[in-house]
Design a protein around this motif. Structure first.
Motif, PDB file in Angstrom:
ATOM      1  N   ARG A  35      53.578  33.643  27.406  1.00 57.35           N
ATOM      2  CA  ARG A  35      52.628  34.560  26.764  1.00 57.35           C
ATOM      3  C   ARG A  35      51.575  34.942  27.798  1.00 57.35           C
ATOM      4  O   ARG A  35      50.941  34.074  28.385  1.00 57.35           O
ATOM      5  CB  ARG A  35      51.957  33.891  25.572  1.00 57.35           C
ATOM      6  N   SER A  36      51.378  36.207  27.995  1.00 64.84           N
ATOM      7  CA  SER A  36      50.445  36.689  29.014  1.00 64.84           C
ATOM      8  C   SER A  36      49.007  36.664  28.500  1.00 64.84           C
ATOM      9  O   SER A  36      48.703  37.281  27.483  1.00 64.84           O
ATOM     10  CB  SER A  36      50.815  38.114  29.418  1.00 64.84           C
ATOM     11  N   PRO A  37      48.116  35.969  29.217  1.00 60.21           N
ATOM     12  CA  PRO A  37      46.717  35.920  28.790  1.00 60.21           C
ATOM     13  C   PRO A  37      46.045  37.289  28.916  1.00 60.21           C
ATOM     14  O   PRO A  37      46.310  38.048  29.849  1.00 60.21           O
ATOM     15  CB  PRO A  37      46.070  34.932  29.760  1.00 60.21           C
ATOM     16  N   ALA A  38      45.167  37.585  27.965  1.00 66.46           N
ATOM     17  CA  ALA A  38      44.400  38.830  28.001  1.00 66.46           C
ATOM     18  C   ALA A  38      43.330  38.724  29.086  1.00 66.46           C
ATOM     19  O   ALA A  38      42.774  37.660  29.326  1.00 66.46           O
ATOM     20  CB  ALA A  38      43.751  39.076  26.644  1.00 66.46           C
ATOM     21  N   LEU A  39      43.056  39.854  29.749  1.00 68.05           N
ATOM     22  CA  LEU A  39      42.040  39.838  30.800  1.00 68.05           C
ATOM     23  C   LEU A  39      41.366  41.184  30.934  1.00 68.05           C
ATOM     24  O   LEU A  39      41.808  42.192  30.395  1.00 68.05           O
ATOM     25  CB  LEU A  39      42.652  39.420  32.141  1.00 68.05           C
ATOM     26  N   TRP A  40      40.254  41.174  31.665  1.00 70.37           N
ATOM     27  CA  TRP A  40      39.595  42.375  32.153  1.00 70.37           C
ATOM     28  C   TRP A  40      39.931  42.402  33.635  1.00 70.37           C
ATOM     29  O   TRP A  40      39.805  41.388  34.321  1.00 70.37           O
ATOM     30  CB  TRP A  40      38.082  42.303  31.979  1.00 70.37           C
ATOM     31  N   VAL A  41      40.372  43.538  34.135  1.00 74.91           N
ATOM     32  CA  VAL A  41      40.711  43.637  35.553  1.00 74.91           C
ATOM     33  C   VAL A  41      39.917  44.775  36.182  1.00 74.91           C
ATOM     34  O   VAL A  41      39.804  45.860  35.616  1.00 74.91           O
ATOM     35  CB  VAL A  41      42.240  43.823  35.773  1.00 74.91           C
ATOM     36  N   GLU A  42      39.330  44.495  37.314  1.00 70.36           N
ATOM     37  CA  GLU A  42      38.544  45.485  38.043  1.00 70.36           C
ATOM     38  C   GLU A  42      39.450  46.133  39.085  1.00 70.36           C
ATOM     39  O   GLU A  42      39.990  45.446  39.958  1.00 70.36           O
ATOM     40  CB  GLU A  42      37.362  44.784  38.714  1.00 70.36           C
ATOM     41  N   LEU A  43      39.629  47.443  38.982  1.00 70.39           N
ATOM     42  CA  LEU A  43      40.543  48.176  39.858  1.00 70.39           C
ATOM     43  C   LEU A  43      39.778  49.173  40.711  1.00 70.39           C
ATOM     44  O   LEU A  43      38.888  49.868  40.215  1.00 70.39           O
ATOM     45  CB  LEU A  43      41.586  48.927  39.027  1.00 70.39           C
ATOM     46  N   ASP A  44      40.130  49.244  41.994  1.00 71.59           N
ATOM     47  CA  ASP A  44      39.569  50.236  42.907  1.00 71.59           C
ATOM     48  C   ASP A  44      40.625  51.304  43.166  1.00 71.59           C
ATOM     49  O   ASP A  44      41.810  50.988  43.304  1.00 71.59           O
ATOM     50  CB  ASP A  44      39.173  49.594  44.235  1.00 71.59           C
ATOM     51  N   TYR A  45      40.190  52.558  43.228  1.00 74.10           N
ATOM     52  CA  TYR A  45      41.097  53.683  43.431  1.00 74.10           C
ATOM     53  C   TYR A  45      40.843  54.319  44.798  1.00 74.10           C
ATOM     54  O   TYR A  45      39.755  54.169  45.361  1.00 74.10           O
ATOM     55  CB  TYR A  45      40.932  54.695  42.297  1.00 74.10           C
ATOM     56  N   PRO A  46      41.847  55.008  45.337  1.00 74.89           N
ATOM     57  CA  PRO A  46      41.712  55.597  46.676  1.00 74.89           C
ATOM     58  C   PRO A  46      40.523  56.544  46.842  1.00 74.89           C
ATOM     59  O   PRO A  46      40.003  56.698  47.945  1.00 74.89           O
ATOM     60  CB  PRO A  46      43.031  56.366  46.874  1.00 74.89           C
TER      61      PRO A  46
END
Length: 98
Positions: A35-46
């Motif tokens: 089961r995949s844990p829920a998360l907040w992910v910070e993503l940077d874009y080009p």
């Protein structure tokens, strides 16, 4: 002939999707949970923008996470530094009486 009702074609803005910056897929010991844990992910874009997305940890190592989120109506995945992720609590939905 009458045109069929409804929307047809590429999802809105999907043709302009630009993936975030991401790490190379790791080799070695990778944990893939049942089961995949829920998360907040910070993503940077080009283009220099940064977004925090609601997602799930699909796999991880000691230092990286394969995050999955929905963007432009499609599931997206990227390997990111584990420090860019934090746990998210899923709240149960209220049930409505029948």
């Amino acid at each position: 002939m009458a045109e069929r009702p409804g929307w047809h074609g590429i999802p809105p803005s999907a043709d302009r999707y630009v993936p975030p910056l991401q790490l190379e897929a790791p080799t070695g010991s990778i944990t893939e949970p049942a089961r995949s844990p829920a998360l907040w992910v910070e993503l940077d874009y080009p283009d220099g923008t940064r977004r925090i997305m609601k997602g799930f940890a699909m796999a991880w190592t000691g230092t990286t996470v394969r995050a999955q989120w929905i963007e432009y109506s499609r599931a997206r995945e990227a390997w990111v530094d584990a420090a860019r992720c934090r746990r998210r609590t899923l709240e149960p939905h209220a049930t409505h009486p029948s």
